[in-house]
Motif scaffolding. Structure first.
Motif, mmCIF file in Angstrom:
data_model
loop_
_atom_site.group_PDB
_atom_site.id
_atom_site.type_symbol
_atom_site.label_atom_id
_atom_site.label_comp_id
_atom_site.label_asym_id
_atom_site.label_seq_id
_atom_site.Cartn_x
_atom_site.Cartn_y
_atom_site.Cartn_z
ATOM 1 N N PRO A 74 -4.216 3.207 6.384
ATOM 2 C CA PRO A 74 -3.808 1.937 6.997
ATOM 3 C C PRO A 74 -4.968 1.158 7.604
ATOM 4 C CG PRO A 74 -3.075 3.797 8.324
ATOM 5 C CD PRO A 74 -3.528 4.343 7.017
ATOM 6 N N VAL A 75 -5.977 1.869 8.123
ATOM 7 C CA VAL A 75 -7.150 1.193 8.672
ATOM 8 C C VAL A 75 -7.881 0.437 7.566
ATOM 9 C CG1 VAL A 75 -9.434 1.532 9.688
ATOM 10 C CG2 VAL A 75 -7.474 2.720 10.642
ATOM 11 N N GLY A 76 -7.967 1.045 6.381
ATOM 12 C CA GLY A 76 -8.605 0.394 5.236
ATOM 13 C C GLY A 76 -7.904 -0.888 4.841
ATOM 14 N N VAL A 77 -6.568 -0.867 4.902
ATOM 15 C CA VAL A 77 -5.796 -2.074 4.561
ATOM 16 C C VAL A 77 -5.948 -3.129 5.656
ATOM 17 C CG1 VAL A 77 -3.493 -3.002 4.090
ATOM 18 C CG2 VAL A 77 -4.153 -0.754 3.172
ATOM 19 N N MET A 78 -5.871 -2.699 6.915
ATOM 20 C CA MET A 78 -5.953 -3.637 8.026
ATOM 21 C C MET A 78 -7.311 -4.346 8.095
ATOM 22 S SD MET A 78 -3.950 -1.953 11.292
ATOM 23 C CE MET A 78 -4.651 -0.311 11.174
ATOM 24 N N THR A 79 -8.359 -3.625 7.711
ATOM 25 C CA THR A 79 -9.707 -4.205 7.768
ATOM 26 C C THR A 79 -10.082 -4.962 6.502
ATOM 27 O OG1 THR A 79 -10.653 -2.104 6.983
ATOM 28 C CG2 THR A 79 -10.544 -2.447 9.383
ATOM 29 N N GLY A 80 -9.226 -4.890 5.470
ATOM 30 C CA GLY A 80 -9.503 -5.602 4.234
ATOM 31 C C GLY A 80 -10.359 -4.841 3.235
ATOM 32 N N VAL A 81 -10.764 -3.628 3.596
ATOM 33 C CA VAL A 81 -11.542 -2.802 2.658
ATOM 34 C C VAL A 81 -10.667 -2.442 1.455
ATOM 35 C CG1 VAL A 81 -12.795 -0.624 2.351
ATOM 36 C CG2 VAL A 81 -12.973 -1.888 4.504
ATOM 37 N N VAL A 82 -9.399 -2.170 1.717
ATOM 38 C CA VAL A 82 -8.409 -1.923 0.672
ATOM 39 C C VAL A 82 -7.476 -3.129 0.648
ATOM 40 C CG1 VAL A 82 -6.507 -0.473 -0.099
ATOM 41 C CG2 VAL A 82 -8.504 0.570 0.991
ATOM 42 N N SER A 83 -7.430 -3.827 -0.493
ATOM 43 C CA SER A 83 -6.592 -5.030 -0.549
ATOM 44 C C SER A 83 -6.111 -5.269 -1.977
ATOM 45 C CB SER A 83 -7.405 -6.240 -0.059
ATOM 46 O OG SER A 83 -8.507 -6.476 -0.901
ATOM 47 N N SER A 123 8.743 -3.196 2.228
ATOM 48 C CA SER A 123 8.553 -4.625 2.441
ATOM 49 C C SER A 123 7.781 -5.239 1.271
ATOM 50 C CB SER A 123 7.760 -4.859 3.729
ATOM 51 O OG SER A 123 6.474 -4.263 3.638
ATOM 52 N N GLY A 124 8.045 -6.487 0.966
ATOM 53 C CA GLY A 124 7.268 -7.189 -0.047
ATOM 54 C C GLY A 124 7.705 -6.960 -1.474
ATOM 55 N N GLY A 125 8.767 -6.206 -1.688
ATOM 56 C CA GLY A 125 9.233 -5.961 -3.044
ATOM 57 C C GLY A 125 8.598 -4.721 -3.639
ATOM 58 N N PHE A 126 9.363 -3.634 -3.792
ATOM 59 C CA PHE A 126 8.838 -2.371 -4.307
ATOM 60 C C PHE A 126 8.547 -2.482 -5.795
ATOM 61 C CE2 PHE A 126 9.358 1.972 -5.965
ATOM 62 C CZ PHE A 126 8.478 2.656 -5.136
ATOM 63 N N ALA A 127 7.324 -2.097 -6.190
ATOM 64 C CA ALA A 127 6.918 -2.173 -7.601
ATOM 65 C C ALA A 127 6.812 -0.772 -8.187
ATOM 66 C CB ALA A 127 5.582 -2.894 -7.716
ATOM 67 N N THR A 128 7.728 -0.421 -9.063
ATOM 68 C CA THR A 128 7.718 0.899 -9.697
ATOM 69 C C THR A 128 6.464 1.058 -10.550
ATOM 70 O OG1 THR A 128 10.138 0.881 -9.786
ATOM 71 C CG2 THR A 128 8.994 2.475 -11.190
ATOM 72 N N GLY A 129 5.780 2.193 -10.393
ATOM 73 C CA GLY A 129 4.577 2.457 -11.167
ATOM 74 C C GLY A 129 3.324 1.811 -10.623
ATOM 75 N N LYS A 130 3.428 1.157 -9.450
ATOM 76 C CA LYS A 130 2.268 0.515 -8.840
ATOM 77 C C LYS A 130 2.117 0.973 -7.379
ATOM 78 C CE LYS A 130 2.412 -3.626 -11.761
ATOM 79 N NZ LYS A 130 2.475 -5.118 -11.775
ATOM 80 N N PRO A 131 1.805 2.240 -7.173
ATOM 81 C CA PRO A 131 1.709 2.784 -5.808
ATOM 82 C C PRO A 131 0.639 2.116 -4.959
ATOM 83 C CG PRO A 131 0.833 4.332 -7.416
ATOM 84 C CD PRO A 131 1.549 3.277 -8.185
ATOM 85 N N TYR A 132 -0.455 1.675 -5.597
ATOM 86 C CA TYR A 132 -1.519 1.016 -4.839
ATOM 87 C C TYR A 132 -0.980 -0.237 -4.149
ATOM 88 C CZ TYR A 132 -6.067 -1.178 -3.864
ATOM 89 O OH TYR A 132 -7.158 -1.764 -3.247
ATOM 90 N N GLN A 133 -0.287 -1.066 -4.895
ATOM 91 C CA GLN A 133 0.272 -2.301 -4.337
ATOM 92 C C GLN A 133 1.322 -2.000 -3.278
ATOM 93 O OE1 GLN A 133 -0.783 -5.510 -4.873
ATOM 94 N NE2 GLN A 133 0.546 -5.833 -3.091
ATOM 95 N N ASN A 134 2.122 -0.944 -3.500
ATOM 96 C CA ASN A 134 3.153 -0.575 -2.532
ATOM 97 C C ASN A 134 2.542 -0.138 -1.205
ATOM 98 O OD1 ASN A 134 5.200 -1.099 -4.392
ATOM 99 N ND2 ASN A 134 5.182 0.993 -5.172
ATOM 100 N N VAL A 135 1.443 0.619 -1.276
ATOM 101 C CA VAL A 135 0.759 1.069 -0.062
ATOM 102 C C VAL A 135 0.189 -0.130 0.695
ATOM 103 C CG1 VAL A 135 -1.224 2.354 0.832
ATOM 104 C CG2 VAL A 135 0.248 3.387 -0.912
ATOM 105 N N VAL A 136 -0.440 -1.043 -0.037
ATOM 106 C CA VAL A 136 -1.007 -2.238 0.596
ATOM 107 C C VAL A 136 0.098 -3.067 1.252
ATOM 108 C CG1 VAL A 136 -2.176 -4.437 0.172
ATOM 109 C CG2 VAL A 136 -3.017 -2.344 -0.926
ATOM 110 N N ASP A 137 1.244 -3.192 0.589
ATOM 111 C CA ASP A 137 2.375 -3.932 1.153
ATOM 112 C C ASP A 137 2.821 -3.321 2.482
ATOM 113 O OD1 ASP A 137 2.455 -5.707 -0.931
ATOM 114 O OD2 ASP A 137 4.078 -4.697 -1.999
ATOM 115 N N THR A 138 2.957 -1.992 2.491
ATOM 116 C CA THR A 138 3.427 -1.301 3.699
ATOM 117 C C THR A 138 2.496 -1.522 4.877
ATOM 118 O OG1 THR A 138 4.666 0.428 2.537
ATOM 119 C CG2 THR A 138 3.826 0.978 4.727
ATOM 120 N N PHE A 139 1.192 -1.377 4.637
ATOM 121 C CA PHE A 139 0.240 -1.471 5.731
ATOM 122 C C PHE A 139 -0.255 -2.898 5.979
ATOM 123 C CE2 PHE A 139 -0.408 3.077 4.376
ATOM 124 C CZ PHE A 139 0.374 3.582 5.414
ATOM 125 N N SER A 140 0.411 -3.838 5.340
ATOM 126 C CA SER A 140 0.160 -5.249 5.653
ATOM 127 C C SER A 140 1.140 -5.738 6.705
ATOM 128 C CB SER A 140 0.284 -6.102 4.383
ATOM 129 O OG SER A 140 -0.739 -5.771 3.462
#
Length: 223
Positions: free
Chosen positions: A214-223, A137-154
């Motif tokens: 996913p808890v880190g993303v949901m709580t905003g600690v990881v964003s 979801s949100g457009g997969f970004a090659t070479g940017k796993p951090y953003q991809n993880v945040v997208d998934t758990f958003s």
């Protein structure tokens, strides 16, 4: 000889135990790597890039990563096939259901088969989501796993799928580790309590470690 061993119940249980332990070692390393996401995008993305350069210059770019993937695929297939065949063999041995449930059978034991199916489906979704980006979801970004993880758990469904799968994983490890120890001859009256404690601790730590992302993303600690 190999065919004779594979055709035996003991042989299939041994294959299942060894392949399960191989996957368990990978899961421990994978969880530790996942937790690097709490140190920020730069470090997490650098870690993901490092995985592709392990062994250089002796190994070419991504060769080690692909070697790990091949070993994991072999382990998953061997584990699933042996589990399925043992299950079919067990059903043929007793075509009728038990009149009474086993009193000492744990919830994890009774749900091992369903847990395995859930984990198998999750592996497919996880690869399509964060490796190939097919269902991301949100457009997969090659070479940017951090953003991809945040997208998934958003997304609510990304969190539900992942957390349910990790709970199933915890139950699977809790029973599977102890069962593998018994199959490989590590169990005994004096060691059973220690093995069960180890299984419970491993299951708990891995479940918490994976769910922490996913808890880190949901709580905003990881964003």
């Amino acid at each position: 000889m190999a065919r004779t061993v594979w055709d035996s119940t003991v042989g299939k249980k041994t294959v299942m135990a060894v392949s399960g332990l191989v996957m368990l070692l990978y899961l421990v390393a994978h969880m530790i790597g996942n937790l690097k996401i709490y140190f920020g995008a730069e470090e997490f993305n650098h870690y993901a890039h490092w995985l592709r350069t392990v062994g250089e210059p002796f190994m070419h770019y991504e060769w080690t990563l692909w070697l790990i993937r091949v070993v994991l695929v072999v382990a998953v297939v061997a584990h699933a096939v042996s589990a399925y065949q043992l299950s079919r063999r067990d059903i043929k041995a007793r075509p009728g259901k038990y009149v009474h449930k086993k009193a000492r059978s744990s919830y994890a034991t009774r749900t091992m088969r369903w847990g395995g199916i859930i984990l198998g489906l999750f592996i497919v979704w996880h690869i399509l989501d964060l490796t190939t980006g097919t269902v991301h979801s949100g457009g997969f970004a090659t070479g940017k796993p951090y953003q991809n993880v945040v997208d998934t758990f958003s997304t609510w469904y990304g969190n539900v799928i992942y957390i349910v799968a990790m709970l199933a994983l915890g139950l699977h490890i809790r029973h599977g580790f102890w069962s593998a120890a018994q199959t490989l001859g590590a169990g005994s009256r004096t060691r059973d309590r220690a093995l069960k404690t180890t299984a419970n601790v491993l299951a708990l730590l891995l479940t918490i470690g994976f769910v922490a992302v996913p808890v880190g993303v949901m709580t905003g600690v990881v964003s």
